[in-house]
Motif scaffolding. Sequence first.
Motif, PDB file in Angstrom:
ATOM      1  N   LEU A 152      14.487  15.334-119.556  1.00 54.84           N
ATOM      2  CA  LEU A 152      13.680  15.723-120.709  1.00 54.84           C
ATOM      3  C   LEU A 152      13.527  14.537-121.665  1.00 54.84           C
ATOM      4  N   GLY A 153      14.649  13.884-121.971  1.00 54.24           N
ATOM      5  CA  GLY A 153      14.591  12.734-122.858  1.00 54.24           C
ATOM      6  C   GLY A 153      13.778  11.596-122.277  1.00 54.24           C
ATOM      7  N   PHE A 154      13.965  11.329-120.994  1.00 57.03           N
ATOM      8  CA  PHE A 154      13.187  10.298-120.298  1.00 57.03           C
ATOM      9  C   PHE A 154      11.693  10.590-120.407  1.00 57.03           C
ATOM     10  N   SER A 155      11.313  11.840-120.230  1.00 54.31           N
ATOM     11  CA  SER A 155       9.898  12.226-120.308  1.00 54.31           C
ATOM     12  C   SER A 155       9.349  12.022-121.709  1.00 54.31           C
ATOM     13  N   PHE A 156      10.122  12.408-122.724  1.00 51.65           N
ATOM     14  CA  PHE A 156       9.703  12.163-124.101  1.00 51.65           C
ATOM     15  C   PHE A 156       9.526  10.667-124.364  1.00 51.65           C
ATOM     16  N   LEU A 180      13.929   0.117-116.737  1.00 46.94           N
ATOM     17  CA  LEU A 180      13.602   0.564-118.082  1.00 46.94           C
ATOM     18  C   LEU A 180      14.866   0.994-118.797  1.00 46.94           C
ATOM     19  N   GLU A 181      15.026   0.455-119.991  1.00 44.16           N
ATOM     20  CA  GLU A 181      16.128   0.892-120.846  1.00 44.16           C
ATOM     21  C   GLU A 181      15.633   2.080-121.667  1.00 44.16           C
ATOM     22  N   ILE A 182      16.333   3.184-121.582  1.00 43.69           N
ATOM     23  CA  ILE A 182      15.962   4.355-122.370  1.00 43.69           C
ATOM     24  C   ILE A 182      17.205   4.900-123.059  1.00 43.69           C
ATOM     25  N   PRO A 183      17.047   5.485-124.232  1.00 45.31           N
ATOM     26  CA  PRO A 183      18.221   5.918-125.000  1.00 45.31           C
ATOM     27  C   PRO A 183      18.946   7.127-124.418  1.00 45.31           C
ATOM     28  N   TYR A 184      18.360   7.767-123.414  1.00 45.34           N
ATOM     29  CA  TYR A 184      18.944   8.998-122.883  1.00 45.34           C
ATOM     30  C   TYR A 184      19.846   8.764-121.674  1.00 45.34           C
ATOM     31  N   LEU A 185      19.926   7.497-121.226  1.00 46.94           N
ATOM     32  CA  LEU A 185      20.799   7.125-120.125  1.00 46.94           C
ATOM     33  C   LEU A 185      21.685   5.964-120.559  1.00 46.94           C
ATOM     34  N   VAL A 186      22.863   5.909-120.012  1.00 47.64           N
ATOM     35  CA  VAL A 186      23.765   4.792-120.291  1.00 47.64           C
ATOM     36  C   VAL A 186      23.310   3.549-119.539  1.00 47.64           C
ATOM     37  N   ASN A 187      22.832   3.734-118.319  1.00 41.47           N
ATOM     38  CA  ASN A 187      22.408   2.635-117.460  1.00 41.47           C
ATOM     39  C   ASN A 187      20.891   2.478-117.470  1.00 41.47           C
ATOM     40  N   SER A 188      20.417   1.259-117.220  1.00 41.28           N
ATOM     41  CA  SER A 188      18.976   1.057-117.099  1.00 41.28           C
ATOM     42  C   SER A 188      18.479   1.746-115.834  1.00 41.28           C
ATOM     43  N   LEU A 189      17.249   2.244-115.896  1.00 42.49           N
ATOM     44  CA  LEU A 189      16.699   3.069-114.815  1.00 42.49           C
ATOM     45  C   LEU A 189      15.724   2.252-113.973  1.00 42.49           C
ATOM     46  N   LEU A 228      28.259  18.041-119.654  1.00 44.73           N
ATOM     47  CA  LEU A 228      27.722  17.219-118.564  1.00 44.73           C
ATOM     48  C   LEU A 228      26.821  16.118-119.100  1.00 44.73           C
ATOM     49  N   GLU A 229      26.018  16.424-120.103  1.00 46.56           N
ATOM     50  CA  GLU A 229      25.006  15.472-120.575  1.00 46.56           C
ATOM     51  C   GLU A 229      25.125  15.216-122.073  1.00 46.56           C
ATOM     52  N   SER A 230      26.326  14.883-122.514  1.00 42.36           N
ATOM     53  CA  SER A 230      26.551  14.672-123.943  1.00 42.36           C
ATOM     54  C   SER A 230      25.760  13.480-124.468  1.00 42.36           C
ATOM     55  N   HIS A 231      25.612  12.423-123.664  1.00 42.97           N
ATOM     56  CA  HIS A 231      24.868  11.244-124.114  1.00 42.97           C
ATOM     57  C   HIS A 231      23.398  11.593-124.339  1.00 42.97           C
ATOM     58  N   ALA A 232      22.788  12.257-123.381  1.00 37.16           N
ATOM     59  CA  ALA A 232      21.384  12.635-123.508  1.00 37.16           C
ATOM     60  C   ALA A 232      21.183  13.601-124.664  1.00 37.16           C
ATOM     61  N   MET A 233      22.071  14.574-124.812  1.00 36.06           N
ATOM     62  CA  MET A 233      21.921  15.547-125.887  1.00 36.06           C
ATOM     63  C   MET A 233      22.047  14.879-127.255  1.00 36.06           C
ATOM     64  N   GLY A 234      22.951  13.915-127.375  1.00 34.14           N
ATOM     65  CA  GLY A 234      23.084  13.197-128.635  1.00 34.14           C
ATOM     66  C   GLY A 234      21.813  12.455-128.993  1.00 34.14           C
ATOM     67  N   ALA A 235      21.191  11.809-128.003  1.00 35.80           N
ATOM     68  CA  ALA A 235      19.948  11.067-128.250  1.00 35.80           C
ATOM     69  C   ALA A 235      18.799  12.004-128.597  1.00 35.80           C
ATOM     70  N   LEU A 236      18.755  13.176-127.979  1.00 41.32           N
ATOM     71  CA  LEU A 236      17.703  14.147-128.294  1.00 41.32           C
ATOM     72  C   LEU A 236      17.827  14.630-129.734  1.00 41.32           C
ATOM     73  N   ARG A 237      19.044  14.835-130.190  1.00 39.17           N
ATOM     74  CA  ARG A 237      19.241  15.309-131.560  1.00 39.17           C
ATOM     75  C   ARG A 237      18.870  14.246-132.592  1.00 39.17           C
ATOM     76  N   GLU A 238      19.016  12.982-132.229  1.00 43.10           N
ATOM     77  CA  GLU A 238      18.730  11.902-133.178  1.00 43.10           C
ATOM     78  C   GLU A 238      17.241  11.697-133.419  1.00 43.10           C
ATOM     79  N   ASP A 239      16.392  12.205-132.530  1.00 38.31           N
ATOM     80  CA  ASP A 239      14.949  12.020-132.653  1.00 38.31           C
ATOM     81  C   ASP A 239      14.355  13.221-133.380  1.00 38.31           C
ATOM     82  N   ASP A 240      13.946  13.018-134.627  1.00 37.56           N
ATOM     83  CA  ASP A 240      13.453  14.148-135.411  1.00 37.56           C
ATOM     84  C   ASP A 240      12.030  14.556-135.069  1.00 37.56           C
TER      85      ASP A 240
END
Length: 490
Positions: A152-156, A180-189, A228-240
């Motif tokens: 979901l975060g990657f798509s956004f 691609l570096e994206i904020p919803y993953l720890v590693n580059s995709l 399971l996805e605490s990193h992605a969920m944290g990044a989703l919450r940071e984007d208003d």
Amino acid sequence: MSAAMAHLVFIPAAGVSHLAPAVEVARLLLELDDRLSVTFLVVNPPSPHASSKANPFADLLTSFSSSGATSPSRLRFRELPWIDVPLSGPGFNLAEFHKPQVRSAVAELTRAAGAPTLAGFVVDMFCTQLIDVADEFGVPSYVLYTSSASFLGFSFHLQALQDDEGRDLSDLTADGDAELEIPYLVNSLPAKVFPTSIIDRGHRAPFLGHVKNFRRAKGILVNSFEELESHAMGALREDDTIPPVYPIGPILNLQKGGMRSSKSSEILSWLDDQPRSSVVFLCFGSNGSFHEDQVKEMARGIEKSGHRFLWSLRRPQPMLRIGSYPEEYDNPAEVLPEGFLERTAERGKVIGWAPQVEVLAHAAVGGFVTHCGWNSTLEGLWFGVPTAAWPLYAEQQFNAFGMVVEHGLAVEVKMDYRKSFGPGAAGTEMVVGAEVVERAVRELMDISHGGGHRKRVEKVREMSRKAVEEGGSSNSALGRFVGDVFGNIP
């Protein structure tokens, strides 16, 4: 404003992997709050035969509606009339054709005597055009997202790159070296594991159109869990700019038996005779199949591994179509290496359809070679079965990357494998060699019997179950969603 009773209209996409989780979400909501009622508007998928107008999900709907898990008066299914829609091109715009039907059905629901207050629409991630209809009725929309929070975060992220920053995404191809570096993953995709909906120009526009529509929703229900996805969920919450995201998973249909119980019985009886954690289960989802050259390599690799196996093998489809699934072989020997069935008769079983949940729950199963569909990924984690990733299409390459690289919960067969469809596809697909299959099966089954990887899988298994218990992270997120539904009623 809130109401004493509230009604939600669910509109799932035309596919078992979307319909089943939607029904489970509705059940959970009804069990959580007796002020809610739900009506499903079920879209009939397009048929290659104009005369074939029966919903292929009819048996599934019957099993849900007759299960008795919730009051029939609060959970209803209404099939929308079959309409002739184009079969060619991306399937992301199917809901557009059904706007008049949805508009009419909802108007009828709201006119009914004693009808509860219409609280909103819950639309599938591929039915976001119907947010327009919700707007006409003056009610909020919520999106049911049947994939992962990280996807979901990657798509956004990609939608914002294209629409807000003017980035040309055409350089992101499966055969390129871009990352691609994206904020919803720890590693580059790596681009090689990007979904077909992004790397294919014809699919990209409608797919990202849905993602843009997500931003219009009052909230997004995602089939995942915080642990399971605490990193992605944290990044989703940071984007208003992103609506509230409710991780309410794992949403799984764990009911057993049903219309195929006789087949299940034969398969489970065979498993009963196998030692604990000794069987590798190969199963590739509703649309999973391989062409003959790949089947032969798989068979050789499985045989060389020396492990016991249960293999769901089905005939490939000429085309991938909604509501159409691979058929079973009358005689699997016609596509397997000569003598394979005889040589492996005492340690293996080749089947067609598989009762996946019941198989994964069986003590004899020690490993799961999977296409990494998100439902199957969550089922493997729920039962604590180590997995080997062999994606085929859709976002499965992304899921495989997440399981293997991000979370360290799976071994790789071929993370960038892509299934081809259509005439002549067998000559264009890559073929994974027997030695790769053998290595993956050996590694998977070694993990099954101990080591850090196995411990991580067991830990996630426990977390997934705690998440849905009363007071768990997903149960609490569902409660917040219900509170917001009542708080958002106009």
